[in-house]
Write a protein that holds these residues in place. Sequence first.
Motif, PDB file in Angstrom:
ATOM      1  N   SER A 172       8.415  -1.620   1.903  1.00 51.70           N
ATOM      2  CA  SER A 172       7.687  -2.394   0.887  1.00 51.70           C
ATOM      3  C   SER A 172       8.070  -1.976  -0.530  1.00 51.70           C
ATOM      4  O   SER A 172       8.087  -2.803  -1.453  1.00 51.70           O
ATOM      5  CB  SER A 172       6.179  -2.245   1.085  1.00 51.70           C
ATOM      6  OG  SER A 172       5.752  -2.915   2.248  1.00 51.70           O
ATOM      7  N   SER A 193      12.768   1.538   7.038  1.00 46.60           N
ATOM      8  CA  SER A 193      11.807   2.240   7.895  1.00 46.60           C
ATOM      9  C   SER A 193      11.062   3.285   7.090  1.00 46.60           C
ATOM     10  O   SER A 193      11.487   3.686   6.005  1.00 46.60           O
ATOM     11  CB  SER A 193      12.538   2.903   9.069  1.00 46.60           C
ATOM     12  OG  SER A 193      13.437   3.902   8.583  1.00 46.60           O
ATOM     13  N   VAL A 194       9.944   3.707   7.645  1.00 47.14           N
ATOM     14  CA  VAL A 194       9.190   4.826   7.081  1.00 47.14           C
ATOM     15  C   VAL A 194       9.721   6.085   7.744  1.00 47.14           C
ATOM     16  O   VAL A 194       9.767   6.166   8.970  1.00 47.14           O
ATOM     17  CB  VAL A 194       7.683   4.668   7.350  1.00 47.14           C
ATOM     18  CG1 VAL A 194       6.921   5.900   6.873  1.00 47.14           C
ATOM     19  CG2 VAL A 194       7.160   3.403   6.667  1.00 47.14           C
ATOM     20  N   ASP A 218       3.745   3.184   4.095  1.00 47.86           N
ATOM     21  CA  ASP A 218       4.602   2.153   3.506  1.00 47.86           C
ATOM     22  C   ASP A 218       3.957   1.575   2.250  1.00 47.86           C
ATOM     23  O   ASP A 218       4.612   1.400   1.215  1.00 47.86           O
ATOM     24  CB  ASP A 218       4.852   1.054   4.536  1.00 47.86           C
ATOM     25  CG  ASP A 218       5.737  -0.061   4.004  1.00 47.86           C
ATOM     26  OD1 ASP A 218       6.719   0.241   3.281  1.00 47.86           O
ATOM     27  OD2 ASP A 218       5.458  -1.237   4.307  1.00 47.86           O
ATOM     28  N   LYS A 219       2.652   1.283   2.317  1.00 45.04           N
ATOM     29  CA  LYS A 219       1.965   0.696   1.165  1.00 45.04           C
ATOM     30  C   LYS A 219       1.736   1.730   0.060  1.00 45.04           C
ATOM     31  O   LYS A 219       1.717   1.383  -1.131  1.00 45.04           O
ATOM     32  CB  LYS A 219       0.641   0.070   1.602  1.00 45.04           C
ATOM     33  CG  LYS A 219       0.825  -1.213   2.397  1.00 45.04           C
ATOM     34  CD  LYS A 219       1.674  -2.216   1.626  1.00 45.04           C
ATOM     35  CE  LYS A 219       1.934  -3.471   2.415  1.00 45.04           C
ATOM     36  NZ  LYS A 219       2.887  -4.375   1.699  1.00 45.04           N
ATOM     37  N   GLU A 229       2.148   4.788   9.632  1.00 41.25           N
ATOM     38  CA  GLU A 229       3.380   4.378   8.954  1.00 41.25           C
ATOM     39  C   GLU A 229       3.146   3.162   8.057  1.00 41.25           C
ATOM     40  O   GLU A 229       3.763   3.017   7.007  1.00 41.25           O
ATOM     41  CB  GLU A 229       4.491   4.097   9.974  1.00 41.25           C
ATOM     42  CG  GLU A 229       4.226   2.962  10.944  1.00 41.25           C
ATOM     43  CD  GLU A 229       3.562   3.437  12.221  1.00 41.25           C
ATOM     44  OE1 GLU A 229       3.640   2.700  13.222  1.00 41.25           O
ATOM     45  OE2 GLU A 229       2.951   4.518  12.217  1.00 41.25           O
ATOM     46  N   THR A 247      10.217   3.412   0.924  1.00 33.07           N
ATOM     47  CA  THR A 247       9.730   2.691   2.101  1.00 33.07           C
ATOM     48  C   THR A 247      10.144   1.220   2.023  1.00 33.07           C
ATOM     49  O   THR A 247      10.557   0.735   0.958  1.00 33.07           O
ATOM     50  CB  THR A 247       8.204   2.791   2.198  1.00 33.07           C
ATOM     51  OG1 THR A 247       7.611   2.077   1.108  1.00 33.07           O
ATOM     52  CG2 THR A 247       7.753   4.251   2.159  1.00 33.07           C
ATOM     53  N   CYS A 259       4.972   1.776  -1.671  1.00 34.29           N
ATOM     54  CA  CYS A 259       5.094   0.558  -2.482  1.00 34.29           C
ATOM     55  C   CYS A 259       4.364   0.708  -3.810  1.00 34.29           C
ATOM     56  O   CYS A 259       4.893   0.384  -4.869  1.00 34.29           O
ATOM     57  CB  CYS A 259       4.528  -0.619  -1.686  1.00 34.29           C
ATOM     58  SG  CYS A 259       4.542  -2.197  -2.560  1.00 34.29           S
TER      59      CYS A 259
END
Length: 242
Positions: free
Chosen positions: A154, A58-59, A86-87, A82, A152, A90
């Motif tokens: 990703s 999860s974020v 996340d990205k 979120e 995160t 990543c």
Amino acid sequence: MDKTTVLGKNRSGVDISPIDIKEMMSLAKVTPASSPGDEKAIAQMREEYIAEADVIGSVPLPGTLKGMASTAMEKLMGKSPEGFIDKLGCRLAFERTGVRLYDALITKCSTAPMSSNISLDRLNEFRNEEFQHFKLVENAIRSIGADPTAQTPSADVDGVISLGLIQVLTDPRTSVAHCLEAMLTAELADNDGWRMLIMLAEKMGMEDMARDFQQALREEDEHLVSIRQWFKEMVIKDTVGI
């Protein structure tokens, strides 16, 4: 060793022992399988696991008042901060890995043969740019009130994907050509990752951030061109001697 690829005592193929292969095939024909069925059973088991699985992670909730306010505002506007965080996480993880990959490649090229056409100064420049890209994303994450130290979902996935690349670059037995091929894989993914992040930043209305990311993409384009060229030259030299 002057060549990356050499003839040797490779015993992995069956053609080296035609008599033994006939005996092995005969035994396989009369030996029953260890269990009944085919690949359908394992596919069914995987389907069950997939159906029951939770998300990979999860974020985290924003840890600052600024972050909470920013996230709430974006939510009200119908966006998904979120997903953007996340990205960003990543990209942060991948750029950190990029620094380590270039560190390993520089060590390999400093000691291994078949690397005379590669500029160590250029590799060090690329390595330092990867670090600056890491800092760029770290600052971008902080600017929207998120936590750059959080892993995160990703970022977690990208870490697993990158394991093979790290193993190739740090294996003492791999050649410079092998390492360049791994770096080409990394740079291709990195290039597309930045394009995705730029698109998301623009759609989130963060034009300044998108412009900063465009500069990183231009530098990544240069990395990709050089790595691809070095790899091509090395394979051609190793194969046809030109």
